[in-house]
Design a protein around this motif. Structure first.
Motif, PDB file in Angstrom:
ATOM      1  N   ASP A 483       0.803  -1.224   0.000  1.00 20.09           N
ATOM      2  CA  ASP A 483       0.000   0.000   0.000  1.00 20.09           C
ATOM      3  C   ASP A 483       0.834   1.271   0.000  1.00 20.09           C
ATOM      4  OD1 ASP A 483       0.960   0.009   2.569  1.00 20.09           O
ATOM      5  OD2 ASP A 483      -0.992  -0.283   3.537  1.00 20.09           O
ATOM      6  N   ARG A 484       2.173   1.149  -0.069  1.00 24.38           N
ATOM      7  CA  ARG A 484       2.996   2.351  -0.218  1.00 24.38           C
ATOM      8  C   ARG A 484       3.052   2.804  -1.677  1.00 24.38           C
ATOM      9  NH1 ARG A 484       5.917  -0.538   3.172  1.00 24.38           N
ATOM     10  NH2 ARG A 484       7.491  -1.108   1.624  1.00 24.38           N
ATOM     11  N   VAL A 485       2.386   2.086  -2.568  1.00 27.05           N
ATOM     12  CA  VAL A 485       2.268   2.491  -3.971  1.00 27.05           C
ATOM     13  C   VAL A 485       0.912   3.145  -4.187  1.00 27.05           C
ATOM     14  CG1 VAL A 485       2.118   1.691  -6.358  1.00 27.05           C
ATOM     15  CG2 VAL A 485       3.830   0.716  -4.821  1.00 27.05           C
ATOM     16  N   THR A 486       0.926   4.376  -4.686  1.00 26.73           N
ATOM     17  CA  THR A 486      -0.306   5.054  -5.093  1.00 26.73           C
ATOM     18  C   THR A 486      -0.281   5.220  -6.607  1.00 26.73           C
ATOM     19  OG1 THR A 486       0.733   7.216  -4.724  1.00 26.73           O
ATOM     20  CG2 THR A 486      -0.540   6.255  -2.903  1.00 26.73           C
ATOM     21  N   TYR A 487      -1.446   5.506  -7.166  1.00 28.88           N
ATOM     22  CA  TYR A 487      -1.526   5.592  -8.638  1.00 28.88           C
ATOM     23  C   TYR A 487      -2.544   6.632  -9.051  1.00 28.88           C
ATOM     24  CZ  TYR A 487      -2.620   4.253 -13.478  1.00 28.88           C
ATOM     25  OH  TYR A 487      -2.837   4.258 -14.836  1.00 28.88           O
ATOM     26  N   ASN A 488      -2.147   7.420 -10.033  1.00 28.56           N
ATOM     27  CA  ASN A 488      -3.065   8.347 -10.671  1.00 28.56           C
ATOM     28  C   ASN A 488      -2.649   8.458 -12.134  1.00 28.56           C
ATOM     29  OD1 ASN A 488      -3.906  11.138 -11.704  1.00 28.56           O
ATOM     30  ND2 ASN A 488      -5.100  10.932  -9.825  1.00 28.56           N
ATOM     31  N   PRO A 489      -3.478   8.000 -13.066  1.00 27.57           N
ATOM     32  CA  PRO A 489      -3.075   8.017 -14.471  1.00 27.57           C
ATOM     33  C   PRO A 489      -2.778   9.412 -14.995  1.00 27.57           C
ATOM     34  CG  PRO A 489      -5.408   7.457 -14.246  1.00 27.57           C
ATOM     35  CD  PRO A 489      -4.819   7.404 -12.875  1.00 27.57           C
ATOM     36  N   ALA A 490      -3.439  10.441 -14.427  1.00 31.16           N
ATOM     37  CA  ALA A 490      -3.238  11.815 -14.894  1.00 31.16           C
ATOM     38  C   ALA A 490      -2.026  12.488 -14.260  1.00 31.16           C
ATOM     39  CB  ALA A 490      -4.480  12.646 -14.623  1.00 31.16           C
ATOM     40  N   GLY A 491      -1.409  11.826 -13.288  1.00 30.33           N
ATOM     41  CA  GLY A 491      -0.159  12.337 -12.744  1.00 30.33           C
ATOM     42  C   GLY A 491      -0.266  13.240 -11.546  1.00 30.33           C
TER      43      GLY A 491
END
Length: 620
Positions: A483-491
């Motif tokens: 869970d230390r990885v986050t994601y947002n395709p738009a940056g």
């Protein structure tokens, strides 16, 4: 000694070496010729109709109830990119289609089995659930012939799991202009790298005994000079691909002299022939205005005569149509030039009728027909297709291995070794999985289709979840880090992010649709990278592409830049390198230009001044 004299001397030396290797091929090539007597015996029993049938390759989707295979004694069937069986895209459907075709063939008067051809150019990429390996441009960066051989050995096993026995691979083109849409199909711009890895691919596909039921017939392509075509600025004739793509290299004209053709583009074929490759496919392109598929000089004199090739020369998909608007003249020209088998997917019966007329009219000698069919039959004998006890059924054990974890592990290793670390400032990589909060940006980070590129399920490839069983880069990072990885395709970068991984690159394409004058990142991708970099967190740029892209200074805004090419289904290999579980070891197999005005740019060019030179590659 003046530089020009040195260059000429080196070129002469290379050609002497090529001739010596070619002589070695002729002296040691008995893989097919040892079956000549048996082949002639069978050919002597054939009618003219049966001989011409053996020279004909039709496409599965044009055969209807398949009875034409038996009626016309067809020698081969193919499934082109995206041409799935009527029953859908599954291993079972593909296997059933193969077995049904083969059953028709053995039911003909002489019962000669077919060669069934597919484009498994980076794994058995037509079939859902197959392991998709990195495209050749990535494998070229590994410089690892043993790995390339293993990749192709597994590809052969997955192809044979569906029954098919003929692979239109390896591509041993030497791409000299990255704007060409087939650049990713080549291992390198350097003929030495292509020769070594192309030969390894042949070994992997064919093994040392073509009777091995886990091997397939290989096909070196596209003979010759397809990577040397000159760029032309004109409206495309690729219907539906957009008028903005005005640059055309694919299927163009290689305007080079004979010493250059031999030095740069013939050499890989010598090594492939020396490994016993069973087929060679001439290029759509032309050499100084003459279609390769129509060139007696290239096919009969150079390939079969000088280089001593004893296998099958097979045309590309509808390639003879480009020789002349008069289809009968096109057939006559190509068969007399040395073509043995004709890929005529839809027009197979018209081809048969016109070639029959040409022979009866004396315009194509019977001896040329007999030579072509003897070549085809003796390859089939070498493959064990005419052995007593030949079975039309695929091996169920190979089906159990299809898409397996063991196969995916090899693909993952291929991905690891293919990655090239272009830039790494201030130790931005490897990522610290124990401490850092990692933010991932970019739609491509979670897209199997973009990872795989063209020739994946569809001819042109496609974005999205094109095939099951793979792992995206994002999914691999999440599995490794949690869970230390986050994601947002738009940056959009969260405040607590400590490092950002931005994944951008080319959308899938194949062949002419991929010809591109600029090779620049899209406006949206550039804005995405800049947006993330401006957030102030260290930025790692991961590029998914089929050739070097013009970064135009964007790399200066990123602490690290990784060329991941088109890695295929196993995105975990990318994560392995980013996290430091595997040391980056890839070396550029293509020169990376600073700007579009430098195209074409290749190793050895005077005053080239690339952004990253041929062979560049950092480690940790």
């Amino acid at each position: 000694m003046p530089t020009k004299v040195i260059q000429i001397t080196a070129l002469a030396f290379m050609w002497l070496l090529l001739l010596a290797t070619a002589s070695h091929c002729v002296a040691n090539d008995d893989l097919f010729t040892k079956h000549t007597a048996a082949a002639i015996q069978l050919v002597d029993r054939m009618t003219l109709a049966e001989k011409i049938g053996q020279m004909t390759q039709a496409e599965l989707t044009s055969l209807g109830d398949l009875s034409d295979i038996r009626r016309l004694a067809l020698g081969s069937v193919l499934s082109g990119g995206g041409a799935d069986p009527d029953d859908g895209n599954s291993l079972a459907a593909w296997t059933a289609a193969y077995e049904a075709c083969q059953q028709q063939a053995v039911g003909s008067r002489l019962g000669v089995p077919i060669l069934y051809g597919v484009d498994a150019v980076h794994g058995h990429g037509n079939v859902l659930g197959a392991v998709v390996f990195p495209h050749n441009i990535g494998l070229g960066c590994t410089r690892n012939a043993e790995l390339v051989e293993e990749v192709n050995r597994i590809t052969a096993r997955e192809v044979r799991a569906s029954g098919m026995n003929f692979n239109f691979a390896p591509c041993v083109a030497v791409p000299r202009d990255d704007r060409w849409g087939r650049t990713y199909e080549g291992f390198s711009e350097h003929p030495g790298v292509v020769a070594e890895l192309g030969a390894a691919a042949v070994r992997g596909l064919q093994g040392f005994d073509l009777r091995d039921p886990a091997r397939v017939l290989g096909c070196a392509k596209h003979f010759v000079g397809d990577g040397a075509t000159a760029a032309e600025v004109r409206l495309p004739d690729w219907e539906g691909f957009g008028a903005e793509k005005r640059l055309r290299l694919d299927q163009g004209d290689a305007r080079i002299d004979e010493p250059t053709l031999r030095h740069l583009h013939v050499r890989p074929y010598v090594d492939a022939i020396n490994e016993g490759v069973g087929a060679v496919m001439p290029s759509y392109s032309t050499w100084n205005g003459v279609r390769c598929s129509a060139s007696h000089q290239l096919l009969a004199e150079l390939l079969k005569g000088e280089l001593g090739f004893t296998g099958i020369v097979i045309s590309d998909y509808n390639a003879i149509d480009q020789i002349s608007d008069d289809y009968k003249l096109a057939i006559k020209t190509s068969v007399n030039a040395g073509m043995d088998m004709f890929m005529v997917p839809q027009k197979y019966e018209r081809f048969i009728n016109l070639l029959t007329e040409l022979v009866n009219q004396g315009q194509v000698p019977v001896e040329r027909i007999n030579d072509a069919v003897t070549r085809i039959v003796r390859v089939k004998i070498a493959m064990g297709l005419l052995d007593q006890g030949f079975s039309v059924e695929a091996d169920p054990q190979l089906a159990r291995e299809f898409g397996s974890d063991a196969h995916r592990a090899v693909a993952r290793e291929a991905v690891r070794q293919s990655l090239v670390l272009l830039r790494n400032q201030d130790g931005a990589l490897p990522l610290n999985r124990q401490q850092q909060r990692i933010h991932v940006a970019g739609r491509a980070a979670d897209d199997i289709g973009v990872q795989c590129g063209g020739w994946t399920i569809e001819w042109q490839g496609a974005e999205g979840e094109v095939t099951p069983g793979g792992t995206t880069i994002l999914a691999a990072l999440r599995k490794a880090v949690g869970d230390r990885v986050t994601y947002n395709p738009a940056g959009h970068v969260p405040d607590d992010a400590e490092v950002a991984v931005v994944v951008v690159g080319e959308s899938p394409y194949a062949e002419g649709a991929g010809d591109d004058a600029d090779l620049a990142l899209s406006k949206g991708d550039r804005q995405l990278v800049q947006r993330v970099a401006e957030s102030g967190v260290p930025t790692v740029l991961v590029l998914l592409s089929g050739r070097p892209l013009i970064l135009d200074g964007l790399e200066e805004h990123c602490e690290a830049v990784v060329a991941a090419w088109l890695p295929g289904t196993e995105g975990a290999g990318v994560a392995d390198v980013l996290l430091g579980d595997y040391q980056p070891s890839g070396q550029l197999s293509f020169t990376w230009p600073r700007n579009a005005s430098q195209h074409p740019i290749n190793v050895g060019d005077a005053d080239a001044d690339p952004l990253y030179p041929f062979g560049h590659g950092l480690s940790y």
